[in-house]
Scaffold this active site. Structure first.
Site, PDB file in Angstrom:
ATOM      1  CB  SER A  24      -0.884   0.006   1.245  1.00 27.42           C
ATOM      2  OG  SER A  24      -0.071   0.082   2.399  1.00 27.42           O
ATOM      3  CE  LYS A  25      -2.979   6.418  -1.326  1.00 34.28           C
ATOM      4  NZ  LYS A  25      -3.796   7.116  -2.331  1.00 34.28           N
ATOM      5  NE  ARG A  26      -3.329   6.045   3.891  1.00 27.88           N
ATOM      6  CZ  ARG A  26      -3.957   5.717   2.770  1.00 27.88           C
ATOM      7  NH1 ARG A  26      -3.658   4.586   2.148  1.00 27.88           N
ATOM      8  NH2 ARG A  26      -4.855   6.501   2.244  1.00 27.88           N
ATOM      9  CE  LYS A  27       0.885  -0.308   6.999  1.00 25.87           C
ATOM     10  NZ  LYS A  27       0.256  -1.567   7.390  1.00 25.87           N
TER      11      LYS A  27
END
Length: 489
Positions: A262-265
């Site tokens: 995911s883009k957050r991680k």
RNA sequence: GGCCCCAUAGUCUAGCGGUUAGGACGCCGGCCUCUCACGCCGGAAUCCGGGGUUCAAGUCCCCGUGGGGUCACCA
């Protein structure tokens, strides 16, 4: 043991990758595209690109172009697609609405689907109640009990409605996955999925099945996240009386903590890796090594070599962590085998090309007295992650706990996602709007952004700098800075 | 939580009943060398647990445990 490279003649292989143009070109799309491509080529089949743009609220105008550019950059070329055409087109689902409507009507006529007049509000309440009662989630079938004649009249009269699949109420649905064997799901687990939305557009489930059949897709190779909705697709094939494709569910790419990438991680945009100076062949090779092995302890191989060697029995199913360290090493291998000339070409294609330099020059020309100041003044435009240690004491907002500063930065980064175009004026208005909403002083936030994106307290105009730096690097650095701040004591 | 998928070092993987459990990233040490990097050599580190099946189990079966996915008028 590698399989034989020759195969007996059989039904033509046709596969597809079907990204949804709702954001940046995703490495997961590249991953699945790679396996589709390689399988198709290894069997002399066709690789199709289909754009699944049936969600009119989430689809973004430039996203399709970006996906196409990114996949081309990687060298995963398709035989049929929205840009190159083909006999089974159109390849953009938004242009196939009539087909889906006809097919939905077909199912209603057969009693395999029915109109549903439930409002979004009722469905939300239903879901809430089910959650509260810890009951099985899913549509309760209220409209299924409606008299078909009466329902048809209401629909004809223009009453807003969806079309739902009339899923069997008992029994077992089996999915034969080539990689996992037989998967059995009891009918109770499958609710009456919406097939056609009230706006007349199909959901994924309908569009996907209809298109795969009409486009004569022989093998569906997609990510594991789809496996639990495959029974619905099986049901649809049965309802239409169509033969099923062969199913392959590839493992999901993972973050370091093993959750779905995911883009957050983790940077997930293919464009990030391009902007970070990863060569397409290295990214491809790296993806090829995740969940698949070449054999003979060989890890470095080209796309063509992968095609030549590809067999499904070399796929492993554990979700692979996207290890950027290994990707960097892989890239190094390819970088080192370039000739000096080729290396320079790669640099020019990257950020040292005229076009990019002109944009950078524009920003620093007033700030240099001699040409030899250009490189030091602009180094951050050509760097990867920055070292925030030297400016650590300045990375803060007065009277605001660092963890809140981090939260604020991340939230602002999220807001940038909504930018129609990555340009200074838009970034500025989003940023100002954000400060206003949060009651933060722009001078504090803007300095934070400056330090985060450039690593310096003095820089060219902030938003112009961010614009030239590009979406990927900007987002990455701000996230890194946010982490750095939160980690300070 | 229901259902489904998965499980070899920190990470990517080989293994497909009998191996000193192989390779790679990363890490550590050494060599090379004007420095660094590359390269080369070496090292530490793995079969989730418990039951079976079998002469023999990392490999087959079952149960746990752990991780993941999914339960939308998103894909």
């Amino acid at each position: 043991m590698p399989g034989h490279s020759s195969h007996a003649p059989q039904a033509p292989v046709r596969v597809r990758v079907a990204p949804s143009p709702t954001g940046d070109p995703h490495v997961g799309t590249a991953y699945i595209a790679l396996f589709n491509y390689v399988f198709a080529k290894s069997r002399g089949g066709a690789f199709v690109l289909r754009i699944e743009d049936t969600d009119r609220s989430r689809s973004r105008a430039d996203s399709e172009r970006q996906i196409i550019d990114a996949l081309r950059w990687l060298g995963l070329t398709w035989d049929e697609g929205p840009d190159v055409g083909g006999a089974a087109g159109p390849y953009r689902q938004s242009e196939r609405s009539e087909t889906y409507r006809e097919h939905a009507a077909m199912l209603v006529d057969r009693g395999s689907a029915y109109p549903c007049f439930c409002t979004a509000e009722r469905l939300a309440e239903l879901r809430e109640r089910q959650k509260a009662e810890k009951a099985t989630l899913g549509y309760d079938g209220a409209c299924r009990a409606l008299d078909p004649e009466r329902a048809r009249e209401r629909a004809r009269a223009g009453e807003s409605h969806t079309i739902r699949l009339a899923a069997p109420q008992s029994g077992v649905i089996t999915v034969d996955d080539e990689l996992r064997g037989r998967v059995e799901i009891s009918a109770e687990q499958i609710d009456d999925q919406v097939l056609l939305k009230s706006d007349g557009f199909p959901t994924y489930h309908l569009a996907n099945v209809v298109d795969d059949h009409l486009m004569e897709i022989s093998h569906v190779i997609r990510a594991e996240e789809w496996i639990s909705s495959t029974p619905k697709h099986v049901l649809l094939y049965e309802a239409f009386g169509w033969p099923q494709p062969t199913w392959f569910h590839m493992p999901l790419l993972r973050n370091k903590d093993k959750s779905k990438i995911s883009k957050r991680k983790n940077p997930v945009s293919i464009n990030y890796y391009r902007d970070a100076g990863i060569l397409p062949r290295a990214l491809l090779n790296f993806l090829g090594v995740l969940g698949w092995s070449y054999g003979d302890d060989i890890e470095k191989f080209t796309l063509a070599e992968m095609v030549e060697r590809f067999t499904w029995d070399r796929v492993s199913l554990g979700g692979p962590v996207f290890d950027t360290d290994k990707l960097r090493w892989m890239n190094e291998q390819y970088l080192h085998e370039l000739s000096h000339e080729e290396l320079v070409d790669a640099l020019l294609d990257w950020r040292l090309g005229r076009e990019h330099l002109v944009r950078v020059a524009e920003l620093v020309r007033e700030r240099i007295k001699q040409l030899n100041e250009f490189i030091p003044a602009t180094a951050f435009f050509f760097s990867g992650d920055l070292d925030y240690e030297p400016v650590a004491d300045k990375l803060h907002i007065p009277e605001t706990p660092n963890k809140d500063v981090k939260k604020a930065i991340l939230e602002l980064v999220e807001r940038y996602e909504q930018a129609e175009e990555w340009r200074a004026s838009e970034l500025e208005s989003i940023s100002r709007g954000f400060c206003e909403d949060k009651g933060l002083k722009t001078k504090h936030v803007f300095m934070l952004l400056r330090l985060g994106t450039t690593g310096r307290k003095a820089s060219p105009p902030l938003f112009e700098t961010m614009a030239v730096l590009g979406k990927e690097l900007t987002r990455r650095r701000l996230r890194q800075a946010a982490d750095f701040i939160a980690a300070k004591k």
